[in-house]
Design a protein around this motif. Sequence first.
Motif: not given
Lengths: 523, 325, 323
Positions: A102-108
Amino acid sequence: MKRIVTLAAAAALFAGASASAQTVKVGLFSEPSAMDPHYHNLGPNNAFSSNVYESLILQDESQKLTPGLAVSWKPVNDTTWEFKLRKGVKFHDGSDFNADDVIFTFERAPNVANSPSTFGTYLKGKSFKKIDDYTVHAITEKPYPLMPVDLSQVWIISSDVGADVTTAQFNSGKAAIGTGQYKFIEWKPGDTILIERNDGYWGDKAAFERVEVKPIKSNPSRVAALLAGDVDFIDNVPTADIERLKTESDIVLASGISNRVIYLHMDRFRDDSPYITGTNGKNPLFDLRVRKAISKAINREAIVARVMEGVAIPAGQLLPPGFFGTSENLKAEPYDPEGAKKLLAEAGYPDGFGLTIHGPNDRYINDAKIAQAIGQMLTRIGIKMKVETMPKSVFFSSASRGGPNKTPKYSFILVGWGSGTGEASSPLKSLVHSKDAANGFGASNRGRYSNPEADKLIEEALATVDDAKREALLAKATEIAINDLAIIPLHYQVNTWATRKEAGLKYLPRTDERTQFRSLVKQ
Amino acid sequence: MWAYLTRRLAQAIAVVFVMAVIVFFGVNVIGNPVDILINPEFTEAEYQQAIRALGLHLPLHEQFFVFLSNALEGDLGISFVWGEPALKLIAQRLPATLELAGAAMFLSIVLGVPLGMYAGTKPHSWVSKSIVSGSILGFSLPTFWVGIMMIMVFAVMLGILPSTGRGDTVEVFGIEWSFLTWNGLTHLAMPAVNLALTNIALVIRLSRAGTREVMLQDYIKFARAKGLSQRRITLVHVLKNTLIPVVTVLGLELGSLIAFSVVTETVFAWPGMGKLIIESIQVLDRPIVVAYLMLTVLLFVTINFLVDIVYSLLDPRVRVSGAGK
Amino acid sequence: MSSDPKETAEPASIETAATAAAQPARLAATNVVETPFQRFLSEYCESKIAIVAFFVFAVILFVAVFAPLISPQNPYDLGQIDIMDGRLAPGSTTFDGATTYWLGTDDQGRDMVSAIFYGLRISLAVGALSGIIALVLGAIVGLTAAYFGGRIEAAIMRLVDLQLSFPAILVALMLLAILGKGVDKIIIALVIVQWAYYARTVRASALVEREREYIAAAKALGLSSWRILLRHLLPNVLPPLIVVGTVQVASAIALEATLSFLGIGLPITEPSLGLLIANGFDYMLTGKYWISFFPGVALLLTIVSINLIGDQLRDVLNPRLRR
């Protein structure tokens, strides 16, 4: 010997039949431009992404929020939302889903190279914190009620693909790994997209083994493909063909109201409006009586019946009643040409004035035809109408910033607005609120309407986390805007999908106009 | 000779450059792609971000400079819509278009030459007159109209051919071809006939005219006097001499066929370059439009240049004077 | 695809040029009974189909010119049409029975007869106007090239060859992608697509004429270059020009229809036949065939009749095929 051959043939036949029953062929009006779910934040892409990917919160057919990769969500204080993630979910490559993804997605998502429309829309001004493997906090500076809606728009990808993953890697399938009902197989741009059932899906498994998507942009060709049985399912059934398709016994139609209102926007900021003539430099659209006259002169029932062939619903506000934040007091203006003429005379224009209506001809269902019908109707109350329609590639740039100093170019335009959030704040914020670039208000307010009272209510609503209070505020703002005719609503668009009966399919119409295979079910 | 070629080469490069300027600046005049590509719920900040993402924040001449320096390295820009190199996207769809154009070409020759020769050898017969009138109909019928009529008759009413799209493909030499499978052939049939229609008419007229001219020549009278059968005269002498102009013109027509496949591809949802370019024009995907047009310019200029070289080798006057045709 | 006929026209018309121009003089000498025009007329009338084509075209031309006077309705006066009369079948009447829509109505309630009449007007105007401008432009360029020769000629013909090597639809696509929509823009595009054909034809014929005695005589008399070009060369290269012209006008009309169908030609407020067909295209599968069928027939008749006339003209003007 002979028997063996026959048996083999029968077996082959049987195998062929069952295989074809499992593959659904789809004729799609518009093709997604990438398999990267974060490349292009636009209808066709998001619709397709919903098959392979999922967001924390899903929107059902009527855009109600339902648990997706998050099982629950709630505000823990004024500025923090807490999301509890679903356990035991696996990506298509077999890896586990957790908060890191989730965190990765929201950063990318907001930072994809060359993206013509990013997901920053939903993610900017928010920070995200992993609390544990299955809890994420979303934090804003000010109270933000739309957090769940915003996050329902962002497709979660696996953090295994790495931070430097490119759009091309998604397109080739290498990185196209989601948690959705279908797995991505192959994409030949302009030709086919293949997806396959995800047998490890956490919820209800997909109804079909394979889905083969063919983009067929031309309307008659798409309908012909369905009639010929080359595809089992098409979207965007043209209104012209509905009557005929109804008579075909092997075709099933599914129509559903959308969140899109077709409306007229009027120049409310120039005294000498460029496409108004015969008024000695005055802008009659400033006068509520003139706006009211225009609204009364429009026979919405006739537009629905004749232009839209019955597939539309006369509109009285920004979103169909029943959506969050709509008003129960607003009805579509009844047709009243005599009243309209009287109002025009009262306003000092007994002989009308010259007015040009501008609109796109390839954006909304029957847009150019609606513009011509409006032209006819206003001519009948004495306004000297001209109708000009053009491709969206030319229209929207001019309508938004084609005039001097990047002001809107036209005086009177036909446009549409679909509420991506599925509630009333979206049109209020973009169409009704005064233009305020710094705070992101009035971005599509092409009439430059400005009403401090409405502005205040909209801003207040957008800072109210309590649902009931917010709903009341939005309804109030809607009433003020519509009673002042900030825009003139015409009708709510109704979308139609069609399936072949023998394929045993049924589509559940979606208010967000998306064609997604989660909503395509077996009959 | 070398001076002549160098000058021709310089001219060709100048043409390509001028076309690059015209195409690039021309295409950049209309509208703003961001207005179409951006999600309607945008804010001003997002709008500005999108403009930067597409490189549209630079002044036009700087954009051109960027384009030019990239183009010299073989990069014609990244598609606004698809986010991938424009050249790659065009190359992806090239085989489909070539296949369609090739099939149409094949049909034109196979149908056009015999019909035309028949009309040429018997100019006054009733059949010949019908063929000639029919050929006028052939290039008068609007392609798009015939296309949809064909779909209606053969796919919807009779149900014998698939209505749209490209069929199953087989990979040969790393490229997917559909004419090698039965399913692919059935998909190819209607679009190919549709695209070939005008060319069949053209070939009929060329071979008829050629046949009529050849029939008047002395060597045909000679052959007849020698007592050769009419059949042999037609099949050997007339055919040979008629085919030369037909093949020459058809060679030139290939480019035209590829260009006209735009219409056929749109009607039949054929996933080729033509469909890509029309859709790119509609959504202002400038890099693809520019790349497509520049590739075409390059192709035609190269052909012209090669033709010049061949001419200069064949025609001694050009070699000496260098004055051109 | 209709740009193709010009290719057919080309090889023949160049030869034509060589001999056709000298024809009037020769004819006058050998045949005292018939004037050249009478002879031309009787030869034209040898083909019955060409006569029919001529009359069909005359009717079309009449309708186009007098459309505002003979149309039952002004299809673009918003006060005269009503969407409540939309999509009526051919032969329907208005609710009070006052008017009959012989060919039905379109989705806006426009009388198809009137729409076709006005559409013919626009299609023919676009075709003819672009044809005339291209002809004048091409003739000037071609004459200039032929007369002056040398470097000027080389440069001009280089440009012509380059232009002709591009398919017409591609050039038009490119131009309209750059210019946008509109009647003026499509005319510009059609002129640019066509001028080179005229230039090439004129130059080829003029090259032959250039070597004749009367030009040498005119030069010897000290007449100005332009006078020689316009008064002496031009009239003698007219016949092939007319042949190319008919084919070009037909192909221009067809090209415009195709471009309008693709959505990059004319705007909906100025509907040509092509646009009417494109508009009715949406109704192709619905049984409401008349919305695009009749404009299609009108377009077909126009193009076929012009092409048939052009065809016969070429046969008449090409002495090598004379029996």
